[in-house]
Design a protein around this motif. Structure first.
Motif, PDB file in Angstrom:
ATOM      1  N   ARG A   1       8.841  -7.845  -3.873  1.00  8.99           N
ATOM      2  CA  ARG A   1       8.874  -7.176  -5.181  1.00  8.99           C
ATOM      3  C   ARG A   1       9.025  -5.664  -5.022  1.00  8.99           C
ATOM      4  NH1 ARG A   1       4.542  -8.851  -9.347  1.00  8.99           N
ATOM      5  NH2 ARG A   1       6.116  -8.004 -10.731  1.00  8.99           N
ATOM      6  N   LEU A   2       8.316  -5.090  -4.057  1.00  5.62           N
ATOM      7  CA  LEU A   2       8.413  -3.645  -3.840  1.00  5.62           C
ATOM      8  C   LEU A   2       9.794  -3.248  -3.332  1.00  5.62           C
ATOM      9  CD1 LEU A   2       4.949  -2.944  -2.179  1.00  5.62           C
ATOM     10  CD2 LEU A   2       5.641  -2.362  -4.512  1.00  5.62           C
ATOM     11  N   LEU A   3      10.340  -4.030  -2.416  1.00  2.00           N
ATOM     12  CA  LEU A   3      11.671  -3.737  -1.872  1.00  2.00           C
ATOM     13  C   LEU A   3      12.755  -3.882  -2.929  1.00  2.00           C
ATOM     14  CD1 LEU A   3      11.436  -5.519   1.584  1.00  2.00           C
ATOM     15  CD2 LEU A   3      11.648  -3.059   1.187  1.00  2.00           C
ATOM     16  N   ASP A   4      12.554  -4.795  -3.859  1.00  2.00           N
ATOM     17  CA  ASP A   4      13.550  -5.088  -4.882  1.00  2.00           C
ATOM     18  C   ASP A   4      13.555  -4.067  -6.016  1.00  2.00           C
ATOM     19  OD1 ASP A   4      15.637  -6.819  -5.696  1.00  2.00           O
ATOM     20  OD2 ASP A   4      14.307  -7.743  -7.185  1.00  2.00           O
ATOM     21  N   ASP A   5      12.545  -3.211  -6.082  1.00  2.00           N
ATOM     22  CA  ASP A   5      12.446  -2.261  -7.180  1.00  2.00           C
ATOM     23  C   ASP A   5      13.060  -0.915  -6.790  1.00  2.00           C
ATOM     24  OD1 ASP A   5      11.010  -0.055  -8.829  1.00  2.00           O
ATOM     25  OD2 ASP A   5      10.635  -1.925  -9.919  1.00  2.00           O
ATOM     26  N   PRO A   6      14.097  -0.463  -7.513  1.00  3.35           N
ATOM     27  CA  PRO A   6      14.784   0.784  -7.150  1.00  3.35           C
ATOM     28  C   PRO A   6      13.937   2.049  -7.344  1.00  3.35           C
ATOM     29  CG  PRO A   6      15.664  -0.086  -9.201  1.00  3.35           C
ATOM     30  CD  PRO A   6      14.707  -1.109  -8.670  1.00  3.35           C
ATOM     31  N   GLU A   7      12.929   1.989  -8.199  1.00  2.00           N
ATOM     32  CA  GLU A   7      12.082   3.164  -8.426  1.00  2.00           C
ATOM     33  C   GLU A   7      10.984   3.286  -7.379  1.00  2.00           C
ATOM     34  OE1 GLU A   7      11.135   1.928 -12.308  1.00  2.00           O
ATOM     35  OE2 GLU A   7      12.601   3.256 -13.256  1.00  2.00           O
ATOM     36  N   VAL A   8      10.450   2.156  -6.947  1.00  2.00           N
ATOM     37  CA  VAL A   8       9.357   2.159  -5.976  1.00  2.00           C
ATOM     38  C   VAL A   8       9.884   2.415  -4.569  1.00  2.00           C
ATOM     39  CG1 VAL A   8       7.516   0.787  -4.945  1.00  2.00           C
ATOM     40  CG2 VAL A   8       7.906   0.687  -7.409  1.00  2.00           C
ATOM     41  N   LYS A   9      11.043   1.860  -4.262  1.00  2.00           N
ATOM     42  CA  LYS A   9      11.648   2.023  -2.934  1.00  2.00           C
ATOM     43  C   LYS A   9      10.668   1.608  -1.840  1.00  2.00           C
ATOM     44  CE  LYS A   9      14.550   5.689  -4.703  1.00  2.00           C
ATOM     45  NZ  LYS A   9      14.869   7.097  -4.725  1.00  2.00           N
ATOM     46  N   GLY A  10      10.364   0.326  -1.792  1.00  2.00           N
ATOM     47  CA  GLY A  10       9.309  -0.226  -0.953  1.00  2.00           C
ATOM     48  C   GLY A  10       9.487  -0.174   0.544  1.00  2.00           C
ATOM     49  N   LEU A  11      10.583   0.382   1.052  1.00  2.00           N
ATOM     50  CA  LEU A  11      10.762   0.447   2.504  1.00  2.00           C
ATOM     51  C   LEU A  11       9.683   1.268   3.202  1.00  2.00           C
ATOM     52  CD1 LEU A  11      14.621   0.837   3.028  1.00  2.00           C
ATOM     53  CD2 LEU A  11      13.172  -1.066   3.733  1.00  2.00           C
ATOM     54  N   ARG A  12       9.119   2.219   2.507  1.00  2.00           N
ATOM     55  CA  ARG A  12       8.127   3.099   3.124  1.00  2.00           C
ATOM     56  C   ARG A  12       6.692   2.684   2.807  1.00  2.00           C
ATOM     57  NH1 ARG A  12      10.280   9.153   2.226  1.00  2.00           N
ATOM     58  NH2 ARG A  12      10.709   9.373   4.443  1.00  2.00           N
ATOM     59  N   ILE A  13       6.523   1.459   2.325  1.00  2.00           N
ATOM     60  CA  ILE A  13       5.196   0.977   1.955  1.00  2.00           C
ATOM     61  C   ILE A  13       4.799  -0.179   2.866  1.00  2.00           C
ATOM     62  CG2 ILE A  13       3.777  -0.046   0.148  1.00  2.00           C
ATOM     63  CD1 ILE A  13       5.597   1.314  -1.897  1.00  2.00           C
ATOM     64  N   ASN A  14       3.651  -0.037   3.503  1.00  2.00           N
ATOM     65  CA  ASN A  14       3.081  -1.104   4.318  1.00  2.00           C
ATOM     66  C   ASN A  14       2.140  -1.913   3.436  1.00  2.00           C
ATOM     67  OD1 ASN A  14       2.471  -2.583   6.662  1.00  2.00           O
ATOM     68  ND2 ASN A  14       0.641  -1.344   6.995  1.00  2.00           N
ATOM     69  N   VAL A  15       2.248  -3.229   3.507  1.00  2.00           N
ATOM     70  CA  VAL A  15       1.436  -4.118   2.679  1.00  2.00           C
ATOM     71  C   VAL A  15       0.586  -5.009   3.587  1.00  2.00           C
ATOM     72  CG1 VAL A  15       1.489  -5.953   0.954  1.00  2.00           C
ATOM     73  CG2 VAL A  15       3.256  -4.173   0.921  1.00  2.00           C
ATOM     74  N   THR A  16      -0.720  -5.015   3.350  1.00  2.00           N
ATOM     75  CA  THR A  16      -1.608  -5.951   4.036  1.00  2.00           C
ATOM     76  C   THR A  16      -2.480  -6.629   2.984  1.00  2.00           C
ATOM     77  OG1 THR A  16      -3.231  -4.212   4.456  1.00  2.00           O
ATOM     78  CG2 THR A  16      -1.693  -4.689   6.225  1.00  2.00           C
ATOM     79  N   THR A  17      -2.860  -7.857   3.268  1.00  2.00           N
ATOM     80  CA  THR A  17      -3.684  -8.618   2.321  1.00  2.00           C
ATOM     81  C   THR A  17      -4.806  -9.307   3.085  1.00  2.00           C
ATOM     82  OG1 THR A  17      -1.696  -9.061   1.020  1.00  2.00           O
ATOM     83  CG2 THR A  17      -3.653 -10.354   0.498  1.00  2.00           C
ATOM     84  N   VAL A  18      -6.022  -9.140   2.605  1.00  2.00           N
ATOM     85  CA  VAL A  18      -7.186  -9.823   3.168  1.00  2.00           C
ATOM     86  C   VAL A  18      -7.992 -10.374   2.006  1.00  2.00           C
ATOM     87  CG1 VAL A  18      -9.292  -9.579   4.526  1.00  2.00           C
ATOM     88  CG2 VAL A  18      -7.250  -8.293   5.175  1.00  2.00           C
TER      89      VAL A  18
END
Length: 89
Positions: free
Chosen positions: A32-49
């Motif tokens: 979802r983050l990668l698909d959003d042109p405003e967020v530009k998720g390439l520079r966001i690391n996602v972890t889930t616990v």
């Protein structure tokens, strides 16, 4: 031998089901983050616990930061979102 179980300070361990759920949440959130042109998720690391998503990285604006957090809260099975994003214009 444990497969994918992570120990916590209180001695609790995630079950294989929890690890699988967390991996699925992480994948959905990242897409979802990668698909959003405003967020530009390439520079966001996602972890889930245990359903808590941590977002760490850089976003181009306050709007993008708020949108990334909101998008994740709207993702199924997400319990909470921990914001460690930095705005870099």
């Amino acid at each position: 031998m444990s497969f994918g179980c992570q120990s916590y300070g209180d001695g609790a361990q995630r079950t294989l089901g929890e690890v699988t759920d967390d991996a699925q949440i992480t994948a959905v959130v990242k897409i979802r983050l990668l698909d959003d042109p405003e967020v530009k998720g390439l520079r966001i690391n996602v972890t889930t616990v245990r359903g808590v998503v941590t977002l760490e990285g850089r976003v181009p604006s306050d709007y993008a930061r708020e949108k990334a957090i909101r998008m994740n809260r709207e993702t199924g099975s997400v319990v909470d979102v921990e914001d460690r994003l930095t705005v870099v214009e």
